[in-house]
Design an enzyme around this catalytic site. Structure first.
Site, PDB file in Angstrom:
ATOM      1  N   TYR A   8      -1.443   0.064  10.233  1.00 45.21           N
ATOM      2  CA  TYR A   8      -1.831  -0.535   8.771  1.00 45.21           C
ATOM      3  C   TYR A   8      -0.655  -0.200   8.098  1.00 45.21           C
ATOM      4  CZ  TYR A   8      -3.876  -1.349   4.263  1.00 45.21           C
ATOM      5  OH  TYR A   8      -4.247  -1.916   3.003  1.00 45.21           O
ATOM      6  N   SER A  66       0.737  -1.204   0.114  1.00 46.62           N
ATOM      7  CA  SER A  66      -0.096  -0.147  -0.077  1.00 46.62           C
ATOM      8  C   SER A  66       0.727   1.174   0.112  1.00 46.62           C
ATOM      9  CB  SER A  66      -1.057   0.206   1.041  1.00 46.62           C
ATOM     10  OG  SER A  66      -1.571   1.370   1.404  1.00 46.62           O
TER      11      SER A  66
END
Length: 245
Positions: A151, A138
């Site tokens: 995250y 990501s």
């Protein structure tokens, strides 16, 4: 062409799988929900997949990893050409900022289980002497931001691991591709307010499929995230920590 997709019921994974199905690929799909997995498999058969095998798979259960890779080796007649790891969860920042157990759980699924499975798949591909392994990281992993650093840290760990694995396996004929999506309009982000930065999962899937087939090293998806994240990484820490990101 034999393709493994882990996390096959996610919106992005389905978009990628449909591209491979249109190519007539043989697919091996793994995911937690067998009912949803069956529906995805039926859809891919209708879209042109030459063969579809399914496996109920919980990535957080490390005991299942070896069995999945062994099954893939047996089902991928002629060898595994592409493997895509496309699973994960977006933890609630209001929880993981103070709940250590929630942090460990999120990191286990988004990072530890991913690199463990990558290691097993890398061994299989190395023994073959060919193939590609793609992992979805990501843009959040490029820099720790206060809004989602748990995250981001997990995805950053995956990207760093993939970079090292890529360098190790390149001389052995195995490609490792890191995909770094930005915001994508999927069920995982349904609770977030939408803006112009959100990409359509079908478009993201098409770009991931292209990156896999073309054996790219690192692919930002959509591509505009590459300069955006380069600019964010360039901000000095003394200024970055004052930003509300």
């Amino acid at each position: 062409m034999n393709v493994l997709i882990v996390g096959a019921t996610s919106a992005i994974a389905q978009a990628v799988a449909r591209r491979f199905a249109a190519d007539g690929a043989a697919l091996v799909l793994a995911a937690r929900d067998p009912e949803k997995l069956g529906a995805v498999a039926d859809d891919l058969r209708a879209r042109g997949a030459s063969r579809v095998h399914t496996h109920r798979f919980d990535a957080a259960d490390f005991a299942q990893h070896a069995a999945l890779v062994e099954a893939v080796a047996a089902e991928a007649s002629g060898g595994l050409d592409h493997a895509l790891l496309a699973y994960g969860t977006l933890p609630d920042p209001s929880v993981v900022t103070t709940d250590a157990e929630a942090v460990a759980e999120a990191f286990t699924l988004n990072a530890t289980s991913v690199v463990a499975l990558m290691t097993r798949l890398a061994t299989l591909l190395e023994q073959q002497g060919q193939g590609s392994l793609t992992v979805i990281a990501s843009v959040a992993g490029d820099r720790g931001r206060p809004s989602n650093y748990v995250y981001g840290a997990a995805k950053g760990a995956v990207a760093l691991f993939a970079a090292g694995l890529r360098a190790r396996l390149a001389p052995r004929g195995v490609q490792v591709t890191t995909v770094k999506p930005g915001l994508v309009d999927t069920p995982m982000t349904a609770h977030l307010p939408k803006n112009a930065l959100f990409a359509d999962p079908a478009d993201v899937g098409a770009q991931i499929h292209r990156a896999m087939v073309r054996r790219r090293d690192v692919a930002y998806v959509p591509r505009f995230w590459r300069p955006v994240m380069a600019a964010i990484r360039a901000v000095p820490e003394r200024l970055f920590k004052r930003l509300d990101l």
